[in-house]
Design a protein around this motif. Sequence first.
Motif, PDB file in Angstrom:
ATOM      1  N   ALA A 100      36.252 -10.065  51.061  1.00 25.03           N
ATOM      2  CA  ALA A 100      35.172 -10.313  51.879  1.00 25.03           C
ATOM      3  C   ALA A 100      34.220  -9.192  51.254  1.00 25.03           C
ATOM      4  O   ALA A 100      34.991  -7.871  52.087  1.00 25.03           O
ATOM      5  CB  ALA A 100      34.822 -10.750  52.977  1.00 25.03           C
ATOM      6  N   ASP A 101      33.259  -9.036  50.951  1.00 28.33           N
ATOM      7  CA  ASP A 101      31.941  -7.831  50.817  1.00 28.33           C
ATOM      8  C   ASP A 101      31.670  -7.192  52.202  1.00 28.33           C
ATOM      9  O   ASP A 101      30.363  -7.183  52.571  1.00 28.33           O
ATOM     10  CB  ASP A 101      30.900  -7.737  49.836  1.00 28.33           C
ATOM     11  CG  ASP A 101      31.345  -7.955  48.573  1.00 28.33           C
ATOM     12  OD1 ASP A 101      32.124  -7.141  48.083  1.00 28.33           O
ATOM     13  OD2 ASP A 101      31.039  -9.472  47.227  1.00 28.33           O
ATOM     14  N   ASP A 102      32.605  -6.641  52.986  1.00 28.72           N
ATOM     15  CA  ASP A 102      31.769  -6.251  54.626  1.00 28.72           C
ATOM     16  C   ASP A 102      32.865  -5.068  54.582  1.00 28.72           C
ATOM     17  O   ASP A 102      34.164  -4.450  53.795  1.00 28.72           O
ATOM     18  CB  ASP A 102      32.583  -7.705  55.102  1.00 28.72           C
ATOM     19  CG  ASP A 102      32.871  -6.827  56.896  1.00 28.72           C
ATOM     20  OD1 ASP A 102      31.498  -6.668  57.187  1.00 28.72           O
ATOM     21  OD2 ASP A 102      33.943  -6.128  57.207  1.00 28.72           O
ATOM     22  N   GLY A 157      36.538  -5.344  41.447  1.00 29.43           N
ATOM     23  CA  GLY A 157      35.335  -5.962  42.383  1.00 29.43           C
ATOM     24  C   GLY A 157      34.216  -4.751  42.515  1.00 29.43           C
ATOM     25  O   GLY A 157      34.922  -3.320  43.343  1.00 29.43           O
ATOM     26  N   GLY A 158      32.738  -4.801  42.210  1.00 31.01           N
ATOM     27  CA  GLY A 158      32.236  -4.117  43.405  1.00 31.01           C
ATOM     28  C   GLY A 158      32.610  -3.025  43.194  1.00 31.01           C
ATOM     29  O   GLY A 158      31.680  -1.878  44.424  1.00 31.01           O
ATOM     30  N   THR A 159      32.014  -2.475  42.227  1.00 30.95           N
ATOM     31  CA  THR A 159      31.948  -1.121  41.503  1.00 30.95           C
ATOM     32  C   THR A 159      30.272  -1.211  41.149  1.00 30.95           C
ATOM     33  O   THR A 159      30.311   0.168  40.304  1.00 30.95           O
ATOM     34  CB  THR A 159      32.768  -0.519  40.765  1.00 30.95           C
ATOM     35  OG1 THR A 159      32.948  -0.761  38.919  1.00 30.95           O
ATOM     36  CG2 THR A 159      34.707  -1.070  41.188  1.00 30.95           C
ATOM     37  N   SER A 213      41.047  -8.819  45.512  1.00 29.89           N
ATOM     38  CA  SER A 213      39.959  -8.556  45.143  1.00 29.89           C
ATOM     39  C   SER A 213      39.186  -8.089  45.824  1.00 29.89           C
ATOM     40  O   SER A 213      39.611  -8.835  47.054  1.00 29.89           O
ATOM     41  CB  SER A 213      39.775  -9.930  44.787  1.00 29.89           C
ATOM     42  OG  SER A 213      41.345 -10.262  43.410  1.00 29.89           O
ATOM     43  N   THR A 214      38.274  -7.826  45.587  1.00 33.54           N
ATOM     44  CA  THR A 214      36.951  -8.227  46.715  1.00 33.54           C
ATOM     45  C   THR A 214      35.806  -9.148  46.039  1.00 33.54           C
ATOM     46  O   THR A 214      35.662  -9.118  44.948  1.00 33.54           O
ATOM     47  CB  THR A 214      36.438  -6.376  47.174  1.00 33.54           C
ATOM     48  OG1 THR A 214      35.587  -6.488  45.346  1.00 33.54           O
ATOM     49  CG2 THR A 214      37.014  -5.726  46.827  1.00 33.54           C
ATOM     50  N   GLY A 215      35.451  -9.281  46.780  1.00 36.06           N
ATOM     51  CA  GLY A 215      33.813 -10.506  46.715  1.00 36.06           C
ATOM     52  C   GLY A 215      33.848 -11.459  47.589  1.00 36.06           C
ATOM     53  O   GLY A 215      34.912 -12.214  47.858  1.00 36.06           O
ATOM     54  N   ASP A 216      32.357 -11.757  48.605  1.00 34.59           N
ATOM     55  CA  ASP A 216      31.950 -13.146  48.855  1.00 34.59           C
ATOM     56  C   ASP A 216      32.882 -14.777  48.157  1.00 34.59           C
ATOM     57  O   ASP A 216      32.840 -15.625  49.130  1.00 34.59           O
ATOM     58  CB  ASP A 216      31.305 -13.395  50.005  1.00 34.59           C
ATOM     59  CG  ASP A 216      30.806 -11.692  50.454  1.00 34.59           C
ATOM     60  OD1 ASP A 216      31.527 -11.088  51.256  1.00 34.59           O
ATOM     61  OD2 ASP A 216      29.782 -11.307  50.688  1.00 34.59           O
ATOM     62  N   GLU A 217      32.402 -14.177  46.782  1.00 37.72           N
ATOM     63  CA  GLU A 217      32.885 -15.594  46.157  1.00 37.72           C
ATOM     64  C   GLU A 217      33.903 -16.308  45.615  1.00 37.72           C
ATOM     65  O   GLU A 217      33.683 -17.591  44.556  1.00 37.72           O
ATOM     66  CB  GLU A 217      31.881 -15.467  45.036  1.00 37.72           C
ATOM     67  CG  GLU A 217      32.085 -14.345  43.713  1.00 37.72           C
ATOM     68  CD  GLU A 217      32.425 -12.596  43.622  1.00 37.72           C
ATOM     69  OE1 GLU A 217      32.000 -12.515  45.216  1.00 37.72           O
ATOM     70  OE2 GLU A 217      32.197 -11.980  42.720  1.00 37.72           O
ATOM     71  N   LEU A 218      35.298 -15.419  46.175  1.00 39.20           N
ATOM     72  CA  LEU A 218      35.778 -15.664  45.419  1.00 39.20           C
ATOM     73  C   LEU A 218      37.165 -16.799  46.090  1.00 39.20           C
ATOM     74  O   LEU A 218      37.359 -16.447  47.700  1.00 39.20           O
ATOM     75  CB  LEU A 218      36.876 -14.511  45.068  1.00 39.20           C
ATOM     76  CG  LEU A 218      36.379 -13.337  44.423  1.00 39.20           C
ATOM     77  CD1 LEU A 218      37.424 -11.901  44.392  1.00 39.20           C
ATOM     78  CD2 LEU A 218      35.935 -13.652  42.674  1.00 39.20           C
ATOM     79  N   GLY A 233      26.131  -4.825  48.493  1.00 44.59           N
ATOM     80  CA  GLY A 233      27.624  -5.424  49.258  1.00 44.59           C
ATOM     81  C   GLY A 233      28.897  -4.929  48.077  1.00 44.59           C
ATOM     82  O   GLY A 233      29.751  -4.682  48.284  1.00 44.59           O
ATOM     83  N   ASP A 234      27.866  -4.012  47.664  1.00 43.85           N
ATOM     84  CA  ASP A 234      29.560  -3.420  46.783  1.00 43.85           C
ATOM     85  C   ASP A 234      29.081  -2.150  47.738  1.00 43.85           C
ATOM     86  O   ASP A 234      28.777  -0.982  47.093  1.00 43.85           O
ATOM     87  CB  ASP A 234      29.165  -2.925  45.091  1.00 43.85           C
ATOM     88  CG  ASP A 234      29.170  -4.376  44.618  1.00 43.85           C
ATOM     89  OD1 ASP A 234      29.432  -5.482  44.513  1.00 43.85           O
ATOM     90  OD2 ASP A 234      28.224  -4.649  43.215  1.00 43.85           O
ATOM     91  N   VAL A 235      30.661  -1.460  48.382  1.00 43.86           N
ATOM     92  CA  VAL A 235      30.446  -1.099  49.166  1.00 43.86           C
ATOM     93  C   VAL A 235      32.008  -0.474  48.959  1.00 43.86           C
ATOM     94  O   VAL A 235      32.797   0.804  48.937  1.00 43.86           O
ATOM     95  CB  VAL A 235      30.849  -1.281  49.981  1.00 43.86           C
ATOM     96  CG1 VAL A 235      29.486  -1.500  50.542  1.00 43.86           C
ATOM     97  CG2 VAL A 235      31.995  -2.418  50.323  1.00 43.86           C
TER      98      VAL A 235
HETATM   99 MG    MG Z   1      31.198  -8.341  44.263  1.00 40.94          MG
END
Ligand code: MG
Length: 648
Positions: free
Chosen positions: A248-250, A272-274, A205-210, A279-281
């Motif tokens: 993380a979204d990095d 995520g991130g699409t 999964s991607t996301g700083d919030e997870l 930060g969606d990379v």
């Molecule tokens: Mg995200």
Amino acid sequence: MTTPAPKKPESLDQEQFLTILSREDALARFEAALFPRELPGELRTLADALGSALSEDVVAPIDVPPFDRSNVDGFAVRSADLAAASEAAPVRLRLNDEVIACGVAPARPVLSGTTTSIATGGPLPRGADAIVMVEHTQPSGLRAIDIRRAASPGQFVSYAGSDIARGEALLRAGTIIGSREIGILAACGIAGVMVAKKPHVAVFSTGDELVQPGETLRPAAIYDTNGAIVTAAINENGGEAHFYGAIADDEAALEAVMRKALAESDMLVLSGGTSKGAGDVSHRIIARLGKPGIIAHGVALKPGKPLCLAVCDGKPVIILPGFPTSAMFTFHDMIVPVLRRMAGLPPRSEAKVSARVPVRIASELGRTEFVMVSLVEGADGLIAYPTGKGSGAITSFAQADGFLKIDALADQMPANAQAEVTLFTPHVRVPDLVIVGSHCTGLDLVTAPMAHAGLSVRSIAVGSLGGLAAAKRGECDLAPIHLFDDKSETYNTPFLSEGLELVPGWRRMQGIVFRKGDMRFEGKTAQEAVQSALADPACIMVNRNQGAGTRILIDRLLGDARPDGYWNQPRSHNAVAAAVAQHRADWGMTIAPVANASGLGFIPHAEEHYDFALVKARKQRAAVQAFLDALASDESRAALTKAGFRPA
Ligand code: MG
Ligand code: AMP
């Protein structure tokens, strides 16, 4: 020569979303980029092969049974000896000095005039050609038996290879291995088989919030739901998922994990991130991972538009949308077919039923839309209720029995349309009791004993007015409502119509909720508390939506005042408590059980009546009677009281 200025990431996103493909086009292009492909096989032990597809035909290496054997407990004979046997003229046979048990190879032949005792499964001795059941014989002393009927050759004998003959094709390539297939293989002594290798699928999964389930939720964080969903769905469909956690979204960190995961696996699924957020990379990284890269980014699906499909040097790479329901739908619709093909499995078989949809469903033109539905039994067939709470809601799945599809070219599904519903389970499970209306945690306390007694109860939360409408149409048994009539200043009764009767439920104390220790509110009455809040310009309130009974109470307390926060109008008691607990607001109005559960301070103000509109025509149904009994029971009343409600 001038080089064009490098594109900003934003414009790259825009460009990709401009070429949105239809669901069918996207799937066709994705499959064309992946198939045909060689499906590697691997040797698996029988126990490990369950659910896999055979990659080669299996030929029987031995005869089953491996020898001629007896099917019954009895005596091995020469049938010719018994040709003249009858009731009047029994034939006496001498017993050989041997008993053939299972697993014992016979040592003596059966000569004419003799017989040998044999157990079920015992090998036929030399000379014998039939078995006589023990029930059809009589002992004659210790050394002989009498037989009163003739025996046909082969009677009660299973011949070698009669079940499975050596060299016979036992199972064909492509067969899915279940317990029956395992039985056949075991009977032939086969301990392992070549099956299509399970694709190894890297999931993250991607996301700083997870945050992973089991860990503590920090402020503004949410639990990683997709990791668990996708892992399970991959394993359900022939893959072997390897979960890499939430990244993380990095860009650099993400790229490193994607490269490692891709090197270690046959397929990559992240979520995520699409979308076009900051930060969606991840989709940008794909372009650097391998050829041909992105096949589709943006598919005309709802939910699921930001889906990104790619192939990097032969391996599928998929970015699912972040919202769990979107992730789940796109996974099942677009990824499962590809995964199953890679695992050598046939397409998933889906059960479908036809149902009437009582309400109109608006739909976006140009996108294939999936709508989750709950099924209930109507007077003239199944009724499908949309359960969706928006693409962010995961609980819709718990209530849903399946989903329907609205074509990309339709802008709505009109009320009362007949729709095809794809079931989540192999069979329809119509609930015994259907409750449609406003949900209350107290309801769970009343229905719990029913559920434990084996009755299925379905509660569909559509609010009081939606419930009343369903009850009027006879689509449910009961509609829980808490509607305040301004004119008569009474609850619920004024809203009933022909065919409905009121069943009193319980009272819910509504009052001002605040953080304990806030001296603007401690020890005050509701009126005093509101005056104190209005006197402090820094004090922020949280309101309720127009139409809620609670809103009427708030408006009366406020009069003409419109303090900061007035326009923040969430739709539930819980959202009010959350806003106060999280310091986004300082006060609001909610019900006592919700305030208590959040550990907040509470000033009682007025009781709200939560009752049931009962559809009279359904009153005699067993499940309805069971509900009325449960509602009146001492256990329920005690449980309601304990939770902070006052049974009516
Ligand atoms: Mg995200
Ligand atoms: P994104 O596509 O990353 O912008 O995510 C869209 C929404 O889905 C955001 O509200 C995310 O917090 C949420 N989301 C993304 N990934 C997950 C996940 N693994 N579990 C639960 N929610 C998620």
